[in-house]
Scaffold this motif. Structure first.
Motif, PDB file in Angstrom:
ATOM      1  N   ARG A 162      45.778  59.113  82.546  1.00 46.99           N
ATOM      2  CA  ARG A 162      46.456  58.181  81.637  1.00 46.99           C
ATOM      3  C   ARG A 162      45.508  57.724  80.531  1.00 46.99           C
ATOM      4  N   ARG A 163      44.278  57.414  80.905  1.00 49.43           N
ATOM      5  CA  ARG A 163      43.322  56.917  79.920  1.00 49.43           C
ATOM      6  C   ARG A 163      42.927  58.010  78.920  1.00 49.43           C
ATOM      7  N   LEU A 164      42.772  59.221  79.385  1.00 49.82           N
ATOM      8  CA  LEU A 164      42.413  60.319  78.485  1.00 49.82           C
ATOM      9  C   LEU A 164      43.489  60.567  77.437  1.00 49.82           C
ATOM     10  N   LEU A 165      44.725  60.217  77.774  1.00 53.43           N
ATOM     11  CA  LEU A 165      45.844  60.460  76.862  1.00 53.43           C
ATOM     12  C   LEU A 165      46.208  59.244  76.012  1.00 53.43           C
ATOM     13  N   ILE A 166      45.412  58.172  76.115  1.00 48.98           N
ATOM     14  CA  ILE A 166      45.679  56.990  75.291  1.00 48.98           C
ATOM     15  C   ILE A 166      45.633  57.350  73.807  1.00 48.98           C
ATOM     16  N   ASP A 167      44.677  58.206  73.452  1.00 50.40           N
ATOM     17  CA  ASP A 167      44.573  58.698  72.072  1.00 50.40           C
ATOM     18  C   ASP A 167      44.694  60.218  72.121  1.00 50.40           C
TER      19      ASP A 167
END
Length: 253
Positions: A122-127
């Motif tokens: 999820r965090r890797l796909l924030i940006d």
């Protein structure tokens, strides 16, 4: 023995204190201590980060140190053992209850007991537009990955470093490989990603200009940075195995 060789804690003594646990969170190390019964004080944590040159060594008490004494930043010991922190990137002592202030921003740790691959994804796909080669080094997204693992992970999964995170075909698989790589090396004195601890323990890292172990092509390196003002870090890769990312038209092989 308790000897802190940094100005902020030069007068601090933890003699007779007990080390309750030593835990890591990403590249941060926390040595948690509690005071003796006769001392009215809160538990303290010794927080250190190795950066590039730092290391903690453990010796039998009285054993000769392998690094010069002037590089020592902290010395902790008892009758049997002495732990010495050399060239530590930084060293702080804080209340154990305040640890969240220094590590609360970190992402899931592949070596931690509370590892959460879904949260890491999820965090890797924030940006989603951010190059994956930069995202993997962001300790707020996944903690513990450095430049070696970044380069090796991208090669193993055949992803070009400049590919936007949102365009990585199976980012979940990459997160899983990161977890497996770190666990495979956690008890080794020397990191190995190729499965061979011989001449080439790494697939690509530090091998620019040499032959790719997979296809025989010439390995390359590029410098990646968030902007012209941020520090650049070299990433190593094989253009043949990992493709060539073209920002305007996509990624080609």
């Amino acid at each position: 023995m308790s000897d802190f060789r940094v100005p902020a804690h030069a007068t601090l003594s933890l003699v007779d204190w007990m080390v309750e646990s030593v835990v890591s969170r990403g590249k941060h190390l926390l040595i948690r201590t509690r005071p003796p019964v006769k001392v009215s004080a809160p538990p303290l944590s010794i927080h250190s980060h190795l950066l590039m040159e730092g290391h903690w060594d453990v010796y039998a008490t009285g054993e000769r140190w392998r690094s010069p004494a002037f590089k020592a930043r902290a010395v902790l010991g008892n009758k049997a053992f002495t732990a010495v922190g050399f060239e530590l990137g930084f060293l702080h002592v804080l209340r154990t209850t305040d640890e969240v202030e220094v590590i609360g921003h970190l992402g899931p740790d592949p070596l931690g007991h509370s590892w959460d691959p879904d949260e890491a994804l999820r965090r890797l796909l924030i940006d989603p537009e951010r190059p994956i080669g930069l995202a993997l080094l962001d300790q707020r997204l996944i903690s513990g990955l450095g430049n070696v693992y970044r380069s090796e992970l991208l090669f193993i999964t055949r992803v070009h470093p400049r590919t936007p995170a949102g365009e990585v075909e199976d980012l979940g698989h990459m997160v899983d490989i990161a977890h497996r790589l770190l666990h495979a090396n956690k008890d080794r004195a020397r990191r190995v990603t190729t499965g061979s601890d011989g001449m080439n323990p790494y697939w690509v890292y530090g091998r620019a200009g040499q032959a790719c172990l997979r296809c025989g092509g010439t390995l390359q390196k590029e410098s990646l940075a968030e902007s012209t003002r941020s520090a650049e870090r070299d990433v190593f890769f094989c253009a043949s195995c990992q493709g060539s990312y073209v920002p305007s038209g996509g990624r080609t092989r």
